[in-house]
Design a protein around this motif. Structure first.
Motif, short mmCIF file in Angstrom:
data_model
loop_
_atom_site.label_atom_id
_atom_site.label_comp_id
_atom_site.label_asym_id
_atom_site.label_seq_id
_atom_site.Cartn_x
_atom_site.Cartn_y
_atom_site.Cartn_z
N ARG A 797 -14.38 -2.16 -7.09
CA ARG A 797 -13.46 -1.47 -7.99
C ARG A 797 -12.34 -0.87 -7.12
N PRO A 798 -11.11 -1.32 -7.29
CA PRO A 798 -10.02 -0.76 -6.48
C PRO A 798 -9.72 0.68 -6.92
N ALA A 799 -9.19 1.46 -6.00
CA ALA A 799 -8.70 2.79 -6.37
C ALA A 799 -7.34 2.62 -7.03
N HIS A 800 -7.08 3.45 -8.04
CA HIS A 800 -5.80 3.41 -8.75
C HIS A 800 -5.01 4.66 -8.34
N TYR A 801 -3.95 4.46 -7.58
CA TYR A 801 -3.14 5.57 -7.08
C TYR A 801 -1.89 5.73 -7.95
N HIS A 802 -1.61 6.97 -8.34
CA HIS A 802 -0.43 7.31 -9.13
C HIS A 802 0.41 8.29 -8.33
N VAL A 803 1.63 7.91 -8.01
CA VAL A 803 2.54 8.79 -7.27
C VAL A 803 3.33 9.59 -8.31
N LEU A 804 3.02 10.87 -8.43
CA LEU A 804 3.68 11.69 -9.45
C LEU A 804 5.02 12.21 -8.98
N VAL A 805 5.10 12.60 -7.72
CA VAL A 805 6.32 13.15 -7.13
C VAL A 805 6.40 12.63 -5.71
N ASP A 806 7.61 12.30 -5.23
CA ASP A 806 7.77 11.88 -3.84
C ASP A 806 9.10 12.41 -3.29
N GLU A 807 9.14 13.69 -3.00
CA GLU A 807 10.34 14.29 -2.39
C GLU A 807 10.49 13.86 -0.93
N ILE A 808 9.39 13.50 -0.29
CA ILE A 808 9.46 13.07 1.11
C ILE A 808 10.19 11.75 1.23
N ASP A 809 10.19 10.97 0.14
CA ASP A 809 10.93 9.71 0.06
C ASP A 809 10.34 8.63 0.98
N PHE A 810 9.06 8.39 0.83
CA PHE A 810 8.42 7.28 1.54
C PHE A 810 8.95 5.95 1.01
#
Length: 893
Positions: A797-810
């Protein structure tokens, strides 16, 4: 963190926050990654076509009351009433079909003729012929012919429907194009899911959210203790880049084993026969369960258990003369004799057993146990034992191809798109898995003591011929044995020998202490205290480490008290083991934990020292892992445990410390991140973690903070930003900082139903490092699936990642590679783990500290100091404070 006080702790400059924290909203996707090699995949999503996107659902509020005007408990009866309503008054609704959620809401495609309706609905239930005189005063079918007769007992209900709102299906079409349609998209998807639930309810399935379980013995598996695992299906609609999809997956839940109540109780309590049953436990277990009687084939709900056995339980039965009763004349008769003489049923086991109490509390019926069977598909929601859990996992595993076949067959057999309501929306569903392009990320290289650039293979490595990167040395340590059957002397010698091979210097233990056999009769707390008295008698000063041998591998009653006294009272690092099978691999795993707890480092990413981690190497960056652990199901009195771990010693990302607090039971949002006190100070979690980062990172303040949050659903994403991130910002400002760090907030989910499979019919799991950020992901929001671990058994089962905010700007590649790398820094493992290490550490810290408060009586205000949650008035006990010697260690590892 402006000026630095003499003690090295940043001064608090402002107590009143002058700056209002910014408000955040969910960010949009900023692109896709390109790193890694391509792999064609299949996903258990089935493409859905919306051929009538202009369809509009009309929502109506439902009120059901009984004849006397009392509101009805809709669970179980709501669907029956609404079904009868539709059958009886179909013409009143212009033939429109209903989608009913089983509670307070009903939906139609297009409007009903009126905005408000009132109806009377009569439900008829087939019951056995009723006469006075049964056990408890109701049934007395004294002749066999009468028992075969049936009458109909009618119940009348008043049903009110009133128009509430419109839910346009077009909002889904807009969302699929990336247009943010606020809550209306979720509302429309919820209606579609309600239609799926209604279909399953009509098939007689047990409904558990969006999973459905049918009464089919082929899907049952015994897990012990009278509990059965049942395999079913999950079905839900999801918006994706490819369009609307139906996500189908195999699902498992737990039910009570159907059949004989007597056999269930024997299995549930693990006894040899019914005479050994603890009837107090049985009463608690059986209450509110549904049973069917053998002699009447009728269903009842259990309301209790009699104190007296069947033979000694008497009631007054009206005397009969032929077919007529003799006025008010009664005779006293036992339940046992009633069934023997008046029903012709010989009771073989029940004479000396209690009876089940069914019916109404004021006019109960008594039923002998051997005549009763538990109805199927009754959920079991309590916590499983470790043995039951292991059995369930073992028996519910499925290879990828097996799982694919079950899902595809279900989509074809159930023909969801033939449902009239879905057909009215013009919905059609493909019958094949969705094809999607994935990528396999390269694993990060690792650094050990004698290997500076090791490349893991298939997400795994070992310590054969390797030494730990930063070993500790142990000169003063003790071995204690709480009744475990093992040779302490041999275990200590083997541990020393294995440690030497790994570069860890361990001197001989100062003493080996066996628990006194008389002490074993005491309570767990007493046994632990007596053991510490023995340690003080035999060791001149406090040992730096204690190895504790426990008799049980899981759920030992000694574990919580032992950890508490070591970590809170004395500040001594301890490692508990239950050594049933000791070999080199087992001892190596134990040593990895010990080395980490005492401050050593087993391995680092090769790019950590000197730091070459993109984005992080140039700016002081703090990584947080956040999780909330709740009490067992049904334990509403047990506080939830909120744990936050933070990275330290920047630019490293492999070392962490934890801060843990209690909060109101079952509350998911963490409310103790920032907690202003009456003296103007901040008593929250984040303050101490910020100070620790400052003190271990060459007096650097974090300019960037990456937050990994576990255990929240998509409906709670905005709460993470508006409640938890808001608290973190306030805690930072409270330390006197005007310039806020940049935040990146990521939610990690494991409890979802998307599975990925290799295309081409391979029966192997997808390789570790497989990532998908296209096709099946959200059409607007920033999410991706990453399977960082090697699935050796079952289906990954893969992990499901949700990026809510990214001020660092990756960049997408930098962020995905960082997350992938954080699955390789878990110090107690020699495999890549399925989710980032900071989240696993937070989970471990919450669990271990949660063992401490199991000692308290939560209803007793004398059990310790109480605190009140900022979001409510529920008092919860504070956790005992960790000793200064261990509070910054990785004690949880």
């Amino acid at each position: 963190m402006g000026s630095k006080e003499q003690c090295g702790v940043p001064a608090i400059v402002n107590q009143e926050l002058a700056v209002t924290p910014p408000k955040y909203s969910l960010m949009s996707r900023k692109g896709t990654g390109r790193a890694g090699r391509r792999i064609p995949l299949l996903a258990n999503h089935f493409n859905v076509s919306l051929n009538v996107p202009d369809a509009v659902f009309y929502q109506y509020s439902v009120s059901i009351t009984s004849e006397d005007g009392k509101e009805v408990n809709l669970k179980g009866i709501g669907r029956k009433v609404i079904d009868r309503l539709h059958q009886t008054y179909s013409s009143e609704f212009s033939g429109k079909r209903f989608a009913y959620d089983g509670e307070k809401s009903l939906y139609t495609v297009g409007p009903l003729p009126q905005i408000k309706f009132e109806f009377t609905v009569v439900l008829e239930e087939s019951l056995a012929k009723q006469e006075n005189g049964s056990p408890g005063g109701r049934e007395n079918p004294s002749e066999k012919s009468k028992r075969s007769k049936r009458s109909y007992h009618s119940k009348t209900f008043k049903v009110e429907l009133s128009y509430a709102t419109k839910v346009p299906l077009r909002s889904v079409a807009l969302a699929l194009k990336g247009v943010d349609a606020d809550n209306s998209t979720q509302d429309a998807l919820r209606v579609l899911d309600i239609i799926l639930r209604q279909q399953a309810a009509n098939r007689g399935c047990l409904l558990v959210r969006q999973s459905f379980f049918h009464d089919d013995l082929r899907n049952f598996t015994d897990v012990g203790g009278g509990i059965t695992g049942v395999r079913g299906l999950h079905a839900s609609f999801r918006p994706t880049q490819n369009g609307l999809s139906l996500n189908m997956d195999v699902s498992t839940t737990l039910i009570l084993r159907p059949g004989s109540v007597i056999e269930f109780l024997i299995a549930n309590q693990g006894v040899q026969n019914i005479r050994q049953v603890d009837w107090g436990k049985a009463k608690r277990m059986l209450k509110n369960l549904r049973i069917k009687t053998r002699h009447r084939n009728m269903e009842f709900k259990i309301i209790g258990l009699t104190d007296k056995p069947c033979r000694d339980l008497f009631f007054n039965m009206k005397v009969k003369n032929g077919d007529h009763t003799n006025g008010d004349e009664t005779e006293e008769i036992s339940v046992y004799d009633y069934f023997m003489k008046h029903c012709g049923i010989e009771l073989r086991e029940s004479a000396y057993l209690p009876c089940l109490i069914v019916g109404r509390p004021k006019k109960p019926n008594f039923l002998p146990l051997e005549l009763c069977s538990l109805v199927s598909l009754q959920r079991y929601t309590k916590a499983l034992s470790s043995g039951q859990r292991a059995s369930l996992v073992e028996k519910s595993r499925q290879k990828p191809q097996e799982k694919m076949k079950i899902v595809v067959d279900a989509v074809r057999n159930y023909r969801y798109d033939s449902d009239p309501l879905l057909a009215d929306c013009g919905i059609s569903i493909e019958k094949q898995f969705t094809q999607v392009d994935g990528r396999i990320l390269d694993p990060p290289k690792l650094e050990f003591g004698n290997d500076r650039g090791f490349a893991p293979s298939n997400g795994r490595w070992n310590f054969n011929n390797k030494t730990v990167l930063t070993p500790i040395s142990i000169s003063c340590w003790v071995v204690v044995n709480f009744s475990a059957r093992c040779d302490m002397s041999k275990i200590s010698r083997d541990l020393i020998s294995c440690g030497r091979k790994k570069g860890i210097q361990i001197d001989g233990p100062k003493t080996l202490i066996d628990e006194d056999h008389l002490s074993r009769r005491g309570s767990p707390v007493t046994r632990v205290e007596k053991m510490f008295e023995l340690i003080r008698d035999k060791v001149p000063g406090p040992p730096e480490f204690i190895l504790c041998l426990l008799p049980e591998r899981k759920n030992s009653e000694i574990y919580g008290p032992w950890k508490k006294i070591c970590l809170c009272d004395f500040g001594i690092v301890t490692q508990c083991i239950a050594p049933f099978k000791v070999n080199d691999q087992y001892l190596t795993n134990v040593l990895l934990k010990i080395n980490t707890k005492l401050g050593g480092i087993n391995s680092l990413l090769a790019i950590e020292k000197p730091s070459r981690i993109p984005v992080i190497k140039d700016n002081p960056t703090m990584i947080l892992g956040m999780d909330v652990s709740h009490g067992s199901p049904g334990r509403s009195d047990v506080p939830s445990i909120a744990a936050v771990v933070s990275s330290r010693s920047w630019p490293c990302i492999s070392r962490y410390r934890a801060s843990v607090k209690t909060q109101s039971p079952k509350m998911e949002m963490i409310d103790g991140l920032y907690k202003p006190l009456e003296n103007g100070k901040d008593g929250g979690i984040i303050r101490e973690l910020l100070i620790d980062f400052y003190q271990t990172s060459n007096a650097q303040k974090p300019n960037q903070i990456i937050i990994f949050r576990d255990g929240v659903s998509e409906s709670q994403f905005n709460q993470v930003l508006n409640i938890e991130l808001d608290q973190i910002i306030k805690a930072y400002q409270h330390l006197g900082e005007e310039n806020l760090p940049k935040f990146t907030v990521i939610v990690a989910q494991k409890n979802h139903h998307t599975k990925l499979f290799q295309a081409g019919g391979a029966n192997n799991n997808i390789p570790p490092g497989t990532i998908v950020d296209n096709g099946i992901v959200h059409p607007r929001n920033y999410d991706f699936y990453l399977c960082s671990h090697a699935g050796m058994i079952g289906t990954s089962r893969p992990a499901h990642y949700h990026v809510l905010v990214d001020e660092i700007d990756f960049s997408p590649d930098d962020l995905q590679n960082l997350i992938h790398s954080l699955s390789y820094v878990y110090q107690r493992s020699t495999t890549a783990i399925s989710i980032v290490a900071p989240i696993c550490y937070a989970h471990l810290a919450a669990y271990q500290m949660g063992q401490f408060i199991k000692l308290d009586d939560f209803s007793d205000t004398s059990s310790g100091q109480r605190s009140v949650s900022s979001s409510g008035s529920i008092p919860v006990p504070d956790l005992p404070k960790l000793h200064d010697n261990v509070k910054t260690s990785m004690f949880f590892c």
